[in-house]
Design a protein around this motif. Structure first.
Motif, PDB file in Angstrom:
ATOM      1  N   ASP A 154       0.859  -1.178   0.000  1.00 12.54           N
ATOM      2  CA  ASP A 154       0.000   0.000   0.000  1.00 12.54           C
ATOM      3  C   ASP A 154       0.897   1.231   0.000  1.00 12.54           C
ATOM      4  N   MET A 155       1.171   1.756  -1.191  1.00 16.63           N
ATOM      5  CA  MET A 155       2.088   2.892  -1.315  1.00 16.63           C
ATOM      6  C   MET A 155       1.342   4.113  -1.835  1.00 16.63           C
ATOM      7  N   ASP A 156       1.763   5.272  -1.337  1.00 22.94           N
ATOM      8  CA  ASP A 156       1.256   6.534  -1.862  1.00 22.94           C
ATOM      9  C   ASP A 156       2.444   7.455  -2.116  1.00 22.94           C
ATOM     10  N   MET A 157       2.203   8.623  -2.627  1.00 19.75           N
ATOM     11  CA  MET A 157       3.263   9.556  -3.009  1.00 19.75           C
ATOM     12  C   MET A 157       4.264   9.758  -1.880  1.00 19.75           C
ATOM     13  N   GLY A 158       5.540   9.556  -2.205  1.00 19.52           N
ATOM     14  CA  GLY A 158       6.623   9.772  -1.251  1.00 19.52           C
ATOM     15  C   GLY A 158       6.994   8.574  -0.411  1.00 19.52           C
ATOM     16  N   ASP A 159       6.206   7.495  -0.471  1.00 13.93           N
ATOM     17  CA  ASP A 159       6.495   6.294   0.321  1.00 13.93           C
ATOM     18  C   ASP A 159       7.637   5.500  -0.307  1.00 13.93           C
ATOM     19  N   LEU A 160       8.489   4.954   0.547  1.00 15.08           N
ATOM     20  CA  LEU A 160       9.629   4.144   0.121  1.00 15.08           C
ATOM     21  C   LEU A 160       9.452   2.725   0.626  1.00 15.08           C
ATOM     22  N   ILE A 161       9.794   1.764  -0.221  1.00 19.44           N
ATOM     23  CA  ILE A 161       9.817   0.353   0.172  1.00 19.44           C
ATOM     24  C   ILE A 161      11.194  -0.196  -0.171  1.00 19.44           C
ATOM     25  N   VAL A 162      11.770  -0.947   0.771  1.00 25.74           N
ATOM     26  CA  VAL A 162      13.067  -1.602   0.580  1.00 25.74           C
ATOM     27  C   VAL A 162      12.870  -3.091   0.843  1.00 25.74           C
ATOM     28  N   PHE A 163      13.459  -3.924  -0.034  1.00 27.15           N
ATOM     29  CA  PHE A 163      13.349  -5.370   0.157  1.00 27.15           C
ATOM     30  C   PHE A 163      14.561  -6.059  -0.451  1.00 27.15           C
ATOM     31  N   PRO A 164      14.908  -7.252   0.045  1.00 27.39           N
ATOM     32  CA  PRO A 164      16.021  -7.998  -0.537  1.00 27.39           C
ATOM     33  C   PRO A 164      15.759  -8.301  -2.015  1.00 27.39           C
ATOM     34  N   SER A 165      16.763  -8.085  -2.837  1.00 29.20           N
ATOM     35  CA  SER A 165      16.625  -8.199  -4.293  1.00 29.20           C
ATOM     36  C   SER A 165      16.346  -9.618  -4.774  1.00 29.20           C
ATOM     37  N   ILE A 166      16.487 -10.611  -3.936  1.00 30.11           N
ATOM     38  CA  ILE A 166      16.214 -11.997  -4.330  1.00 30.11           C
ATOM     39  C   ILE A 166      14.726 -12.329  -4.253  1.00 30.11           C
ATOM     40  N   LEU A 167      13.906 -11.423  -3.694  1.00 22.58           N
ATOM     41  CA  LEU A 167      12.477 -11.694  -3.559  1.00 22.58           C
ATOM     42  C   LEU A 167      11.749 -11.438  -4.880  1.00 22.58           C
ATOM     43  N   VAL A 168      10.792 -12.297  -5.173  1.00 18.90           N
ATOM     44  CA  VAL A 168       9.979 -12.146  -6.377  1.00 18.90           C
ATOM     45  C   VAL A 168       8.977 -11.016  -6.141  1.00 18.90           C
ATOM     46  N   HIS A 169       8.898 -10.115  -7.116  1.00 22.51           N
ATOM     47  CA  HIS A 169       7.977  -8.983  -7.008  1.00 22.51           C
ATOM     48  C   HIS A 169       7.465  -8.632  -8.393  1.00 22.51           C
ATOM     49  N   GLU A 170       6.420  -7.830  -8.445  1.00 23.84           N
ATOM     50  CA  GLU A 170       5.849  -7.421  -9.718  1.00 23.84           C
ATOM     51  C   GLU A 170       5.128  -6.089  -9.563  1.00 23.84           C
ATOM     52  N   VAL A 171       4.883  -5.454 -10.700  1.00 23.65           N
ATOM     53  CA  VAL A 171       4.007  -4.282 -10.755  1.00 23.65           C
ATOM     54  C   VAL A 171       2.817  -4.720 -11.594  1.00 23.65           C
ATOM     55  N   GLU A 172       1.649  -4.739 -10.960  1.00 21.74           N
ATOM     56  CA  GLU A 172       0.444  -5.144 -11.667  1.00 21.74           C
ATOM     57  C   GLU A 172       0.109  -4.133 -12.755  1.00 21.74           C
ATOM     58  N   GLU A 173      -0.662  -4.555 -13.727  1.00 16.50           N
ATOM     59  CA  GLU A 173      -1.008  -3.689 -14.853  1.00 16.50           C
ATOM     60  C   GLU A 173      -1.709  -2.418 -14.394  1.00 16.50           C
ATOM     61  N   VAL A 174      -1.285  -1.294 -14.956  1.00 16.63           N
ATOM     62  CA  VAL A 174      -1.962  -0.019 -14.718  1.00 16.63           C
ATOM     63  C   VAL A 174      -3.206  -0.021 -15.597  1.00 16.63           C
ATOM     64  N   THR A 175      -4.370   0.151 -14.985  1.00 16.27           N
ATOM     65  CA  THR A 175      -5.621   0.092 -15.739  1.00 16.27           C
ATOM     66  C   THR A 175      -6.151   1.473 -16.099  1.00 16.27           C
ATOM     67  N   ASP A 176      -5.608   2.525 -15.478  1.00 16.67           N
ATOM     68  CA  ASP A 176      -5.995   3.888 -15.835  1.00 16.67           C
ATOM     69  C   ASP A 176      -4.965   4.866 -15.272  1.00 16.67           C
ATOM     70  N   GLY A 177      -4.710   5.942 -15.988  1.00 11.78           N
ATOM     71  CA  GLY A 177      -3.778   6.964 -15.532  1.00 11.78           C
ATOM     72  C   GLY A 177      -2.329   6.567 -15.737  1.00 11.78           C
ATOM     73  N   ASN A 178      -1.427   7.269 -15.035  1.00 10.62           N
ATOM     74  CA  ASN A 178       0.015   7.023 -15.116  1.00 10.62           C
ATOM     75  C   ASN A 178       0.584   6.858 -13.716  1.00 10.62           C
ATOM     76  N   ARG A 179       1.470   5.876 -13.550  1.00 13.11           N
ATOM     77  CA  ARG A 179       2.163   5.654 -12.284  1.00 13.11           C
ATOM     78  C   ARG A 179       3.638   5.964 -12.495  1.00 13.11           C
TER      79      ARG A 179
END
Length: 192
Positions: A154-179
């Motif tokens: 759950d991220m909003d403007m200015g939020d930072l997330i840090v995680f070990p690079s070996i973890l599987v992650h993804e960015v789900e499809e943007v369905t409207d607007g720009n991220r």
């Protein structure tokens, strides 16, 4: 001791800092097509290549490279924070790699992947921590959620997330607007 998959710092950057990173990226860097690079393109009869193909099934976005020489204040601020966060994982870190501003438009995504696989007994530096900073408001786009190990963030403007690079992650499809997001990596000695 239980270690979390990721650590979030809410309001890490101000809205003004976030907008400045987006504008600076767009004015100083040429957008490249974001993709996962596949096999080299053969461009002559001998099989020589000078370009890589892009696997558009794995990733679709625009990438703006960020030079740490130009953005040393931002990188220094992030680096100090990373050193504090790393007390949780106690990884052998050496430096912050150059980052990128990523623009995801409607229909863009990044399928599940890891930023670093285990490459034991190598002499090169490897990605140890991955960093994402959300650069625009959740109200400006739909979809586009970052998931880590299948867990939505759950991220909003200015939020930072840090995680070990070996973890599987993804960015789900943007369905409207720009991220827009800043992404970067912290390197260190090979995993042991």
């Amino acid at each position: 001791m239980h270690r979390p998959f990721y650590i979030t710092s809410k309001n890490f950057l101000t809205p003004e800092q976030c907008r400045a990173l987006i504008e600076d990226a767009k004015s100083h860097a040429e957008a490249m097509e974001g993709g996962v690079y596949g096999e080299p393109e053969k461009n002559d009869d001998l099989g020589n290549s000078d370009t890589m193909t892009i696997d558009k099934e794995a990733r679709s976005c625009k990438v703006y490279s960020m030079d740490w020489f130009i953005h040393s204040t931002v990188y220094d601020f992030i680096w100090k924070h990373i050193l504090l966060i790393n007390r949780v994982w106690n990884l052998d870190l050496s430096h912050f790699s150059d980052g990128q501003v990523i623009e995801y438009n409607k229909g863009d995504f990044f399928k599940p992947h890891a930023d670093q696989g285990f490459m034991m007994n190598t002499l090169v530096l490897e990605r140890k921590l991955s960093i994402t900073i959300q650069l625009n408001s959740r109200e400006e786009f739909e979809g586009g959620r970052l998931t880590i190990n299948g867990e939505g963030t759950d991220m909003d403007m200015g939020d930072l997330i840090v995680f070990p690079s070996i973890l599987v992650h993804e960015v789900e499809e943007v369905t409207d607007g720009n991220r827009y997001a800043f992404v970067g990596w912290v390197d260190g000695a090979p995993w042991r």
